[in-house]
Write a protein that holds these residues in place. Structure first.
Motif, PDB file in Angstrom:
ATOM      1  N   VAL A  78      -0.423  -9.613  -5.659  1.00 14.31           N
ATOM      2  CA  VAL A  78      -1.278  -8.432  -5.594  1.00 14.31           C
ATOM      3  C   VAL A  78      -2.078  -8.312  -6.889  1.00 14.31           C
ATOM      4  O   VAL A  78      -1.505  -8.372  -7.979  1.00 14.31           O
ATOM      5  CB  VAL A  78      -0.432  -7.147  -5.397  1.00 14.31           C
ATOM      6  CG1 VAL A  78      -1.327  -5.929  -5.254  1.00 14.31           C
ATOM      7  CG2 VAL A  78       0.504  -7.296  -4.205  1.00 14.31           C
ATOM      8  N   ARG A  79      -3.394  -8.159  -6.733  1.00 16.65           N
ATOM      9  CA  ARG A  79      -4.266  -7.852  -7.874  1.00 16.65           C
ATOM     10  C   ARG A  79      -4.745  -6.431  -7.661  1.00 16.65           C
ATOM     11  O   ARG A  79      -5.356  -6.116  -6.640  1.00 16.65           O
ATOM     12  CB  ARG A  79      -5.460  -8.802  -7.943  1.00 16.65           C
ATOM     13  CG  ARG A  79      -6.405  -8.492  -9.125  1.00 16.65           C
ATOM     14  CD  ARG A  79      -7.605  -9.437  -9.147  1.00 16.65           C
ATOM     15  NE  ARG A  79      -8.445  -9.286  -7.975  1.00 16.65           N
ATOM     16  CZ  ARG A  79      -9.483  -8.427  -7.882  1.00 16.65           C
ATOM     17  NH1 ARG A  79      -9.784  -7.634  -8.885  1.00 16.65           N
ATOM     18  NH2 ARG A  79     -10.204  -8.384  -6.779  1.00 16.65           N
ATOM     19  N   SER A  80      -4.442  -5.560  -8.627  1.00 15.22           N
ATOM     20  CA  SER A  80      -4.804  -4.148  -8.506  1.00 15.22           C
ATOM     21  C   SER A  80      -5.585  -3.693  -9.723  1.00 15.22           C
ATOM     22  O   SER A  80      -5.254  -4.059 -10.853  1.00 15.22           O
ATOM     23  CB  SER A  80      -3.544  -3.276  -8.399  1.00 15.22           C
ATOM     24  OG  SER A  80      -2.763  -3.649  -7.304  1.00 15.22           O
ATOM     25  N   THR A  81      -6.602  -2.883  -9.489  1.00 16.49           N
ATOM     26  CA  THR A  81      -7.278  -2.221 -10.596  1.00 16.49           C
ATOM     27  C   THR A  81      -6.551  -0.913 -10.870  1.00 16.49           C
ATOM     28  O   THR A  81      -5.877  -0.352  -9.999  1.00 16.49           O
ATOM     29  CB  THR A  81      -8.757  -1.943 -10.286  1.00 16.49           C
ATOM     30  OG1 THR A  81      -8.848  -1.219  -9.060  1.00 16.49           O
ATOM     31  CG2 THR A  81      -9.554  -3.225 -10.187  1.00 16.49           C
ATOM     32  N   ARG A 135       0.827  -1.217   0.000  1.00 21.76           N
ATOM     33  CA  ARG A 135       0.000   0.000   0.000  1.00 21.76           C
ATOM     34  C   ARG A 135       0.860   1.265   0.000  1.00 21.76           C
ATOM     35  O   ARG A 135       0.514   2.247  -0.661  1.00 21.76           O
ATOM     36  CB  ARG A 135      -0.970  -0.024   1.169  1.00 21.76           C
ATOM     37  CG  ARG A 135      -2.018  -1.133   1.014  1.00 21.76           C
ATOM     38  CD  ARG A 135      -3.109  -1.063   2.068  1.00 21.76           C
ATOM     39  NE  ARG A 135      -3.906  -2.273   2.094  1.00 21.76           N
ATOM     40  CZ  ARG A 135      -4.780  -2.642   1.161  1.00 21.76           C
ATOM     41  NH1 ARG A 135      -4.984  -1.910   0.108  1.00 21.76           N
ATOM     42  NH2 ARG A 135      -5.470  -3.770   1.296  1.00 21.76           N
ATOM     43  N   THR A 172      -6.196  -4.170 -15.227  1.00 28.81           N
ATOM     44  CA  THR A 172      -5.811  -4.842 -13.991  1.00 28.81           C
ATOM     45  C   THR A 172      -4.349  -5.246 -14.053  1.00 28.81           C
ATOM     46  O   THR A 172      -3.871  -5.702 -15.088  1.00 28.81           O
ATOM     47  CB  THR A 172      -6.680  -6.093 -13.781  1.00 28.81           C
ATOM     48  OG1 THR A 172      -8.058  -5.701 -13.760  1.00 28.81           O
ATOM     49  CG2 THR A 172      -6.352  -6.795 -12.484  1.00 28.81           C
ATOM     50  N   GLN A 201       2.037   1.731  -3.571  1.00 29.29           N
ATOM     51  CA  GLN A 201       0.970   2.259  -4.417  1.00 29.29           C
ATOM     52  C   GLN A 201       0.688   3.723  -4.096  1.00 29.29           C
ATOM     53  O   GLN A 201       0.429   4.517  -5.002  1.00 29.29           O
ATOM     54  CB  GLN A 201      -0.289   1.407  -4.283  1.00 29.29           C
ATOM     55  CG  GLN A 201      -0.130   0.054  -4.953  1.00 29.29           C
ATOM     56  CD  GLN A 201      -1.419  -0.723  -5.044  1.00 29.29           C
ATOM     57  OE1 GLN A 201      -2.383  -0.477  -4.324  1.00 29.29           O
ATOM     58  NE2 GLN A 201      -1.435  -1.711  -5.928  1.00 29.29           N
ATOM     59  N   VAL A 227      -3.402   3.327  -9.072  1.00 33.14           N
ATOM     60  CA  VAL A 227      -3.545   1.892  -8.841  1.00 33.14           C
ATOM     61  C   VAL A 227      -4.170   1.669  -7.467  1.00 33.14           C
ATOM     62  O   VAL A 227      -3.891   2.405  -6.530  1.00 33.14           O
ATOM     63  CB  VAL A 227      -2.205   1.135  -8.954  1.00 33.14           C
ATOM     64  CG1 VAL A 227      -1.691   1.165 -10.375  1.00 33.14           C
ATOM     65  CG2 VAL A 227      -1.172   1.702  -8.006  1.00 33.14           C
ATOM     66  N   VAL A 228      -5.042   0.669  -7.402  1.00 33.50           N
ATOM     67  CA  VAL A 228      -5.738   0.366  -6.150  1.00 33.50           C
ATOM     68  C   VAL A 228      -5.711  -1.142  -5.931  1.00 33.50           C
ATOM     69  O   VAL A 228      -6.269  -1.902  -6.728  1.00 33.50           O
ATOM     70  CB  VAL A 228      -7.202   0.872  -6.192  1.00 33.50           C
ATOM     71  CG1 VAL A 228      -7.915   0.534  -4.891  1.00 33.50           C
ATOM     72  CG2 VAL A 228      -7.257   2.362  -6.497  1.00 33.50           C
ATOM     73  N   ALA A 229      -5.042  -1.567  -4.856  1.00 30.47           N
ATOM     74  CA  ALA A 229      -4.969  -2.994  -4.539  1.00 30.47           C
ATOM     75  C   ALA A 229      -6.356  -3.512  -4.184  1.00 30.47           C
ATOM     76  O   ALA A 229      -7.041  -2.945  -3.343  1.00 30.47           O
ATOM     77  CB  ALA A 229      -4.006  -3.237  -3.379  1.00 30.47           C
ATOM     78  N   GLN A 230      -6.760  -4.575  -4.836  1.00 29.48           N
ATOM     79  CA  GLN A 230      -8.019  -5.244  -4.529  1.00 29.48           C
ATOM     80  C   GLN A 230      -7.787  -6.465  -3.657  1.00 29.48           C
ATOM     81  O   GLN A 230      -8.595  -6.779  -2.794  1.00 29.48           O
ATOM     82  CB  GLN A 230      -8.739  -5.641  -5.824  1.00 29.48           C
ATOM     83  CG  GLN A 230      -9.058  -4.470  -6.725  1.00 29.48           C
ATOM     84  CD  GLN A 230      -9.961  -3.457  -6.063  1.00 29.48           C
ATOM     85  OE1 GLN A 230     -10.949  -3.817  -5.421  1.00 29.48           O
ATOM     86  NE2 GLN A 230      -9.639  -2.181  -6.196  1.00 29.48           N
TER      87      GLN A 230
END
Length: 131
Positions: free
Chosen positions: A77-80, A12, A94, A15, A63-66
């Motif tokens: 890490v999967r991020s949108t 985080r 993604t 990001q 970017v935002v970690a999902q």
């Protein structure tokens, strides 16, 4: 030993450095020998250059970690990605990244992406920005 919470916080922080354009601060989150498999480089300088290219092409990118999954010294890490229009107005672009953590810092990274327009593909960041 780095805990799950420490690793999630590290992701985080990285990001947030990208989203706030504090690229030099992100360098401190990586080991000196950090290796990016997608870029094929050692050190974080090429990563900062890639980030600059993305921001130049897409000033509103974020970017935002999902999902952040931690197993031992690895984090998946999967991020949108916001601020880039999807090619067919489908799902958001993604990022899928796997990091190896060493002493609380990023030591190695593998990555792939989906849903990016060809001009924004992270795998193609070695090309300079056209002006």
């Amino acid at each position: 030993m780095t805990t799950r919470e420490d690793t999630s916080a590290l992701v985080r922080r990285m990001q947030e450095c990208f989203n706030s354009r504090r690229f030099d601060q992100a360098a401190d989150l990586h080991t000196p020998g950090f290796f990016s498999h997608p870029l094929g480089t050692t050190g974080f300088e090429a990563g900062k250059d890639a980030w600059r290219v993305l921001v130049a092409r897409f000033p509103g990118i974020r970017v935002v970690a999902q999902d952040i999954l931690v197993d031992g010294d690895k984090a998946a890490v999967r991020s949108t990605v916001e601020g880039i229009a999807a090619p067919d107005d489908d799902a958001r672009p993604t990022l899928f990244e796997i990091f190896r953590i060493d002493d609380g810092r990023f030591a190695e990274m593998w990555g792939a992406s989906t849903g990016f327009p060809s001009s924004a593909s992270p795998e193609d960041l070695s090309r300079p920005v056209s002006r």
